[in-house]
Design a protein around this motif. Structure first.
Motif, PDB file in Angstrom:
ATOM      1  N   VAL A 251       9.897  53.357 -18.647  1.00  7.67           N
ATOM      2  CA  VAL A 251      10.670  52.235 -18.125  1.00  7.67           C
ATOM      3  C   VAL A 251       9.791  50.999 -18.124  1.00  7.67           C
ATOM      4  N   LEU A 252      10.288  49.913 -18.719  1.00  8.70           N
ATOM      5  CA  LEU A 252       9.591  48.634 -18.693  1.00  8.70           C
ATOM      6  C   LEU A 252      10.114  47.809 -17.528  1.00  8.70           C
ATOM      7  N   VAL A 253       9.191  47.325 -16.698  1.00  7.23           N
ATOM      8  CA  VAL A 253       9.540  46.610 -15.475  1.00  7.23           C
ATOM      9  C   VAL A 253       8.712  45.338 -15.392  1.00  7.23           C
ATOM     10  N   GLU A 254       9.320  44.298 -14.850  1.00 10.56           N
ATOM     11  CA  GLU A 254       8.606  43.045 -14.626  1.00 10.56           C
ATOM     12  C   GLU A 254       7.967  43.051 -13.245  1.00 10.56           C
ATOM     13  N   ILE A 255       6.694  42.659 -13.202  1.00  8.92           N
ATOM     14  CA  ILE A 255       5.974  42.487 -11.938  1.00  8.92           C
ATOM     15  C   ILE A 255       5.700  41.002 -11.745  1.00  8.92           C
ATOM     16  N   GLN A 256       6.076  40.490 -10.586  1.00 15.62           N
ATOM     17  CA  GLN A 256       5.866  39.083 -10.261  1.00 15.62           C
ATOM     18  C   GLN A 256       4.817  38.957  -9.158  1.00 15.62           C
ATOM     19  N   ALA A 257       3.964  37.966  -9.291  1.00 16.90           N
ATOM     20  CA  ALA A 257       2.929  37.694  -8.295  1.00 16.90           C
ATOM     21  C   ALA A 257       2.946  36.218  -7.944  1.00 16.90           C
ATOM     22  N   LEU A 258       2.757  35.937  -6.676  1.00 15.47           N
ATOM     23  CA  LEU A 258       2.654  34.557  -6.194  1.00 15.47           C
ATOM     24  C   LEU A 258       1.426  34.465  -5.301  1.00 15.47           C
ATOM     25  N   VAL A 259       0.466  33.650  -5.735  1.00 16.55           N
ATOM     26  CA  VAL A 259      -0.789  33.474  -5.005  1.00 16.55           C
ATOM     27  C   VAL A 259      -0.913  32.013  -4.624  1.00 16.55           C
ATOM     28  N   SER A 260      -1.127  31.744  -3.334  1.00 13.20           N
ATOM     29  CA  SER A 260      -1.242  30.365  -2.844  1.00 13.20           C
ATOM     30  C   SER A 260      -2.209  30.333  -1.678  1.00 13.20           C
ATOM     31  N   PRO A 261      -2.845  29.183  -1.433  1.00 11.16           N
ATOM     32  CA  PRO A 261      -3.790  29.087  -0.305  1.00 11.16           C
ATOM     33  C   PRO A 261      -3.093  29.372   1.017  1.00 11.16           C
ATOM     34  N   THR A 262      -3.781  30.100   1.866  1.00 10.62           N
ATOM     35  CA  THR A 262      -3.194  30.473   3.137  1.00 10.62           C
ATOM     36  C   THR A 262      -3.206  29.316   4.116  1.00 10.62           C
ATOM     37  N   ALA A 263      -2.185  29.280   4.960  1.00 11.89           N
ATOM     38  CA  ALA A 263      -2.116  28.263   6.008  1.00 11.89           C
ATOM     39  C   ALA A 263      -2.524  28.825   7.357  1.00 11.89           C
ATOM     40  N   PHE A 264      -2.949  30.102   7.363  1.00  7.42           N
ATOM     41  CA  PHE A 264      -3.322  30.757   8.607  1.00  7.42           C
ATOM     42  C   PHE A 264      -4.757  31.277   8.490  1.00  7.42           C
ATOM     43  N   GLY A 265      -5.243  31.833   9.571  1.00  7.74           N
ATOM     44  CA  GLY A 265      -6.608  32.340   9.567  1.00  7.74           C
ATOM     45  C   GLY A 265      -6.786  33.549   8.682  1.00  7.74           C
ATOM     46  N   ASN A 266      -5.821  34.466   8.751  1.00  8.46           N
ATOM     47  CA  ASN A 266      -5.885  35.677   7.942  1.00  8.46           C
ATOM     48  C   ASN A 266      -4.881  35.581   6.805  1.00  8.46           C
ATOM     49  N   PRO A 267      -5.314  35.736   5.548  1.00  8.26           N
ATOM     50  CA  PRO A 267      -4.384  35.679   4.418  1.00  8.26           C
ATOM     51  C   PRO A 267      -3.363  36.812   4.488  1.00  8.26           C
ATOM     52  N   ARG A 268      -2.167  36.529   4.038  1.00 11.46           N
ATOM     53  CA  ARG A 268      -1.097  37.518   4.044  1.00 11.46           C
ATOM     54  C   ARG A 268      -1.094  38.281   2.738  1.00 11.46           C
ATOM     55  N   ARG A 269      -0.793  39.581   2.835  1.00 17.06           N
ATOM     56  CA  ARG A 269      -0.658  40.446   1.665  1.00 17.06           C
ATOM     57  C   ARG A 269       0.673  41.173   1.794  1.00 17.06           C
ATOM     58  N   HIS A 270       1.593  40.870   0.903  1.00 18.30           N
ATOM     59  CA  HIS A 270       2.916  41.506   0.964  1.00 18.30           C
ATOM     60  C   HIS A 270       3.234  42.083  -0.404  1.00 18.30           C
ATOM     61  N   ALA A 271       3.527  43.392  -0.439  1.00 11.83           N
ATOM     62  CA  ALA A 271       3.857  44.074  -1.690  1.00 11.83           C
ATOM     63  C   ALA A 271       5.216  44.743  -1.551  1.00 11.83           C
ATOM     64  N   ASN A 272       6.087  44.475  -2.497  1.00  8.38           N
ATOM     65  CA  ASN A 272       7.430  45.054  -2.517  1.00  8.38           C
ATOM     66  C   ASN A 272       7.587  45.897  -3.781  1.00  8.38           C
ATOM     67  N   GLY A 273       7.707  47.223  -3.606  1.00 11.27           N
ATOM     68  CA  GLY A 273       7.873  48.113  -4.736  1.00 11.27           C
ATOM     69  C   GLY A 273       6.588  48.714  -5.256  1.00 11.27           C
ATOM     70  N   ILE A 274       5.460  48.410  -4.626  1.00 10.64           N
ATOM     71  CA  ILE A 274       4.171  48.946  -5.045  1.00 10.64           C
ATOM     72  C   ILE A 274       3.316  49.121  -3.807  1.00 10.64           C
ATOM     73  N   ASP A 275       2.360  50.022  -3.865  1.00  6.56           N
ATOM     74  CA  ASP A 275       1.539  50.336  -2.703  1.00  6.56           C
ATOM     75  C   ASP A 275       0.699  49.135  -2.280  1.00  6.56           C
ATOM     76  N   HIS A 276       0.786  48.802  -0.994  1.00  8.28           N
ATOM     77  CA  HIS A 276       0.065  47.644  -0.455  1.00  8.28           C
ATOM     78  C   HIS A 276      -1.447  47.834  -0.598  1.00  8.28           C
ATOM     79  N   ASN A 277      -1.946  49.037  -0.343  1.00 12.34           N
ATOM     80  CA  ASN A 277      -3.391  49.282  -0.443  1.00 12.34           C
ATOM     81  C   ASN A 277      -3.890  49.157  -1.876  1.00 12.34           C
ATOM     82  N   ARG A 278      -3.044  49.529  -2.831  1.00 12.81           N
ATOM     83  CA  ARG A 278      -3.431  49.399  -4.239  1.00 12.81           C
ATOM     84  C   ARG A 278      -3.585  47.930  -4.616  1.00 12.81           C
ATOM     85  N   VAL A 279      -2.699  47.087  -4.124  1.00  8.71           N
ATOM     86  CA  VAL A 279      -2.784  45.657  -4.399  1.00  8.71           C
ATOM     87  C   VAL A 279      -4.056  45.069  -3.797  1.00  8.71           C
ATOM     88  N   SER A 280      -4.390  45.466  -2.572  1.00  4.74           N
ATOM     89  CA  SER A 280      -5.608  44.971  -1.937  1.00  4.74           C
ATOM     90  C   SER A 280      -6.849  45.378  -2.731  1.00  4.74           C
TER      91      SER A 280
END
Length: 455
Positions: A304-333
């Motif tokens: 199966v061919l699937v599109e993966i989208q990523a959006l990276v932008s400077p954080t406005a908070f002290g701790n950067p946010r990491r949000h993964a939908n459809g893939i393991d969050h720890n793998r992305v980190s």
């Protein structure tokens, strides 16, 4: 005569106690202990699954020629079940409310009935008239599909003995009760007892049985965990209620693979199979947009061919946010840590949002390279080749490791019109790429960056 005993049973894990407790010692949930009446066992109730006078026999002498699989008429459902329905099997189907479980089973019942097989559809949630209204909308008209609106298991067993169906549908197990169990329908004791009776009927009479199970707010099937151990197969019907696509996923199957998925589209006339899920997942892709990458994943036996989208932008908070939908969050980190350490991309202070388009979930490491390049593309604000497909596992040292079934993945990409495929160098050996697509091997993520962003 023995007296009935009072006990308290946790509705989440089935833990039993002689006294009420606010917090269950088994699963540590609060306010889930419910009072149940334990009556003494009655004589004459069968406790096993086999018929009387059964005896042990050599495995070489067991004849399985009389147990062929029955095709449902839906190639997607047959794929998830491992090639069709096995006689005498007990299959549990779970999913969110309103996702289409009853529609799926009603259509499957109709397809079996059209073949001349007798199907008994038992509903504890709808009346026969309500099911008829839905059947008319789905254009289901066949005399071999029998409808029974009943919740008493003893009456259901009497109808099974009278009708002698080839297939049995129970919708749902949480609404069925046995009079001998002194608890309300849906309790741990009722679900366990009713499932045990249905399992005995399926194994002794050879009737393939499908039961619908409600799910909790966490997405797990409600009731004791033992319910999933008792059945032969557990299927989850997934999807977003505001989207038309549905995914039938196997998480347990004694007769086939547990990695298969079936893709359906919910329409006014019912569920329609999606023959080419890759084309569906890529139909609305923005070609050349920064942060977009196409990966080739294998779900069971299907690439199966699937599109993966990523959006990276400077954080406005002290701790950067990491949000993964459809893939393991720890793998992305982990992939982001590799990019920062090996490639010098300072993404540690960036918010990162990763999304797998189409609602499918990717669990295999072969999509790592596509995730890494999508994150880098968004960070650099630079688009990649619109006709590129990325395959490979990313290691902690930045190396690209080989993956399995590379031929099937590349052929699927070539079939859909992609012209270049970035794969691990190890996977170049032992096969010939198909005509019309360039296959490029890389050993490290540094080489992949040079090819994609500078080549």
């Amino acid at each position: 005569m023995a007296k009935a005993k009072i006990k308290f049973v946790c509705q989440e894990c089935g833990f039993e106690s002689l006294k009420w407790m606010g917090k269950c010692p088994g699963c540590h949930t609060w306010n889930r202990m419910v009072e149940e009446v334990e009556r003494p066992a009655r004589a004459g109730i069968p406790s096993g699954l086999s018929a009387n006078d059964s005896k042990a026999e050599s495995i070489d002498a067991i004849d399985i020629s009389q147990e062929p699989r029955v095709l449902t008429g839906s190639s997607e459902t047959d794929r998830v079940l491992g090639g069709g329905i096995v006689g005498g099997s007990l299959v549990l189907v779970g999913g969110d409310p309103g996702i289409g479980k009853s529609t799926l089973l009603l259509q499957t019942s109709s397809q079996l009935a059209v073949k001349g097989l007798k199907v008994l559809y038992v509903s504890g949630e709808e009346s026969a008239q309500q099911i008829k209204i839905r059947a008319d909308r789905l254009n289901i008209l066949t005399p071999n599909l029998l409808i029974l609106s009943e919740t008493d298991l003893t009456r259901i067993e009497a109808q099974i003995a009278a009708v002698k169906p080839d297939f049995l549908i129970i919708d749902s197990i949480q609404t069925i009760f046995h009079p001998a169990v002194g608890t309300t329908p849906g309790s741990v004791g009722q679900v366990r007892e009713c499932t045990g009776h249905l399992l005995r009927i399926a194994k002794t009479s050879g009737i393939a049985t499908f039961i619908v199970g409600h799910v909790t707010k966490e997405g797990a099937i409600a009731g004791p965990r033992m319910l999933e151990h008792m059945v032969d197969a557990v299927l989850y019907f997934e999807g977003e209620r505001h989207h038309t696509y549905r995914i039938l996923r196997s998480v347990k199957n004694r007769f086939g693979s547990t990695n298969e998925i079936g893709i359906f589209e919910m329409r006014e006339e019912g569920l329609v199979e999606v023959g080419n899920p890759s084309e569906m997942f890529l139909s609305e892709r923005s070609q050349g947009a920064p942060g977009s990458a196409v990966v080739a994943s294998v779900e069971g036996t299907r690439p199966v061919l699937v599109e993966i989208q990523a959006l990276v932008s400077p954080t406005a908070f002290g701790n950067p946010r990491r949000h993964a939908n459809g893939i393991d969050h720890n793998r992305v980190s982990m992939i982001m840590a590799v990019l920062e350490k090996r490639m010098g991309l300072y993404v540690g202070a960036q918010d990162a949002f990763i999304n797998v388009v189409g609602g499918v979930r990717l669990d295999e490491p072969a999509v790592d390279l596509g995730v890494a390049l999508a994150i880098a593309s968004s960070f650099k604000d630079t688009g990649m080749g619109p006709n590129d497909v990325f395959i490979g596992e990313v290691g902690l040292a930045g190396e690209i490791r080989g993956v399995s079934r590379i031929e099937q993945r590349v052929k699927e990409a070539q079939k859909l019109g992609f012209t270049r495929c970035i794969i691990p160098s190890k996977n170049l050996r032992g096969w010939t790429p198909p005509a019309g697509i360039e296959v490029v091997g890389v050993d490290s993520i540094q080489q992949a960056f040079q090819i994609v962003f500078r080549g």
